[in-house]
Write a protein that holds these residues in place. Structure first.
Motif, PDB file in Angstrom:
ATOM      1  N   GLN A  52       0.827  -1.207   0.000  1.00  0.00           N
ATOM      2  CA  GLN A  52       0.000   0.000   0.000  1.00  0.00           C
ATOM      3  C   GLN A  52       0.862   1.259   0.000  1.00  0.00           C
ATOM      4  O   GLN A  52       1.890   1.310   0.665  1.00  0.00           O
ATOM      5  CB  GLN A  52      -0.916   0.023   1.229  1.00  0.00           C
ATOM      6  N   TYR A  53       0.415   2.265  -0.738  1.00  0.00           N
ATOM      7  CA  TYR A  53       1.099   3.559  -0.720  1.00  0.00           C
ATOM      8  C   TYR A  53       0.128   4.654  -1.136  1.00  0.00           C
ATOM      9  O   TYR A  53      -0.961   4.378  -1.652  1.00  0.00           O
ATOM     10  CB  TYR A  53       2.323   3.559  -1.653  1.00  0.00           C
ATOM     11  N   CYS A  54       0.508   5.891  -0.918  1.00  0.00           N
ATOM     12  CA  CYS A  54      -0.282   7.045  -1.348  1.00  0.00           C
ATOM     13  C   CYS A  54       0.525   7.877  -2.331  1.00  0.00           C
ATOM     14  O   CYS A  54       1.761   7.811  -2.362  1.00  0.00           O
ATOM     15  CB  CYS A  54      -0.670   7.913  -0.150  1.00  0.00           C
ATOM     16  N   SER A 100      -9.512   7.453  -3.501  1.00  0.00           N
ATOM     17  CA  SER A 100      -9.106   8.701  -2.850  1.00  0.00           C
ATOM     18  C   SER A 100      -9.375   8.645  -1.359  1.00  0.00           C
ATOM     19  O   SER A 100     -10.402   8.116  -0.916  1.00  0.00           O
ATOM     20  CB  SER A 100      -9.859   9.890  -3.458  1.00  0.00           C
ATOM     21  N   LYS A 104      -5.693  12.519  -1.029  1.00  0.00           N
ATOM     22  CA  LYS A 104      -4.604  11.826  -1.701  1.00  0.00           C
ATOM     23  C   LYS A 104      -5.157  10.581  -2.379  1.00  0.00           C
ATOM     24  O   LYS A 104      -6.264  10.129  -2.071  1.00  0.00           O
ATOM     25  CB  LYS A 104      -3.502  11.439  -0.709  1.00  0.00           C
ATOM     26  N   THR A 105      -4.398  10.039  -3.289  1.00  0.00           N
ATOM     27  CA  THR A 105      -4.785   8.799  -3.962  1.00  0.00           C
ATOM     28  C   THR A 105      -4.059   7.638  -3.289  1.00  0.00           C
ATOM     29  O   THR A 105      -2.836   7.651  -3.170  1.00  0.00           O
ATOM     30  CB  THR A 105      -4.416   8.839  -5.452  1.00  0.00           C
ATOM     31  N   LYS A 106      -4.836   6.672  -2.827  1.00  0.00           N
ATOM     32  CA  LYS A 106      -4.259   5.500  -2.174  1.00  0.00           C
ATOM     33  C   LYS A 106      -4.310   4.317  -3.125  1.00  0.00           C
ATOM     34  O   LYS A 106      -5.310   4.097  -3.817  1.00  0.00           O
ATOM     35  CB  LYS A 106      -5.008   5.157  -0.888  1.00  0.00           C
ATOM     36  N   GLU A 108      -3.536   0.109  -3.462  1.00  0.00           N
ATOM     37  CA  GLU A 108      -3.289  -1.162  -2.785  1.00  0.00           C
ATOM     38  C   GLU A 108      -3.017  -2.225  -3.844  1.00  0.00           C
ATOM     39  O   GLU A 108      -3.860  -2.508  -4.688  1.00  0.00           O
ATOM     40  CB  GLU A 108      -4.479  -1.574  -1.928  1.00  0.00           C
ATOM     41  N   TYR A 135       5.629   8.218  -4.579  1.00  0.00           N
ATOM     42  CA  TYR A 135       4.804   7.639  -3.519  1.00  0.00           C
ATOM     43  C   TYR A 135       5.045   8.332  -2.178  1.00  0.00           C
ATOM     44  O   TYR A 135       6.094   8.919  -1.933  1.00  0.00           O
ATOM     45  CB  TYR A 135       5.061   6.139  -3.382  1.00  0.00           C
TER      46      TYR A 135
END
Length: 213
Positions: A52-54, A100, A104-106, A108, A135
């Motif tokens: 997972q990251y944003c 979102s 921010k956009t997440k 997975e 990221y």
């Protein structure tokens, strides 16, 4: 029942590991050591990674970037397009969700593999190649599922010998047992020992096991 179990196990694990979600580089290396030791004893059924990251990119921008990355880098088609992207790379099933949260956009990325020759570290490499260079933060979850030759009554010796035995906390479930264990290097792992009609299985995950069983 499985959904309730995985939710409970997640809460159980997070309480024990003081809410720690992320794996640092040394945690990933520690998990690789466990994987190598266990693979000498048991047959791997499957392994997987949740990554997972944003990012500050919009959902559409990140969606387009990921699709292009997968098609250009691996030469495979996208099965489902949109905010849920599915593909198969080197026999590894990939399921990517984009949404979102907090402006921010997440993203997975979930990778599931059933080829016993593919190590979990290789799955991490694929996830990192897909991840945006822009990221913000990363959360990594890993698991390995083994087939065992005995019922789920005791934790394997190879784990016990490399753990702080006074830290083992276990919970009996209807088809086996789940445990949280602190290893000698102070890294926490979760261990599920389950029995089915098809056989007995051992699942090791860190920081939590993210699949149902």
């Amino acid at each position: 029942m499985k959904k309730i179990l995985i939710i409970f196990l997640g809460i159980f694990s997070l309480l024990i590991i003081n809410g720690r979600y992320c794996l640092a580089k040394q945690d990933v290396e520690s998990f690789s050591v466990i994987e190598n030791k266990m693979s000498e004893e048991f047959d791997i059924v499957e392994n997987g990674v949740k990554f997972q990251y944003c990012t500050n990119l919009s959902e559409n921008q990140e969606n387009e970037r990921i699709e292009n990355c997968i098609m250009n880098k691996y030469g495979v088609d996208i099965v489902d397009k949109g905010n849920n992207i599915k593909a198969e790379i080197k026999n590894v099933e990939i399921d990517i969700s984009i949404y979102s949260i907090d402006n921010k956009t997440k993203v997975e990325i979930v990778l599931i593999n059933k080829d016993s020759s593919v190590k979990t570290e290789s799955l991490l490499d694929i996830a990192k190649e897909i991840r945006s260079n822009e990221y913000i933060g990363t959360r990594i979850f890993q698991f390995i599922k083994y087939r065992t030759k005995y019922s789920a009554e005791s934790i394997p010796k190879s784990i016990i010998e490399n753990s702080k035995q006074d830290t083992i906390r276990s919970l009996e479930i209807n088809n086996g047992r789940v445990s949280n264990i602190v290893m000698n290097d102070d890294k926490s792992i979760n261990v599920a020992q389950v029995n089915y009609n098809s056989g007995s299985y051992l699942i090791i995950g860190t920081p939590t096991i993210f699949i149902t069983y």
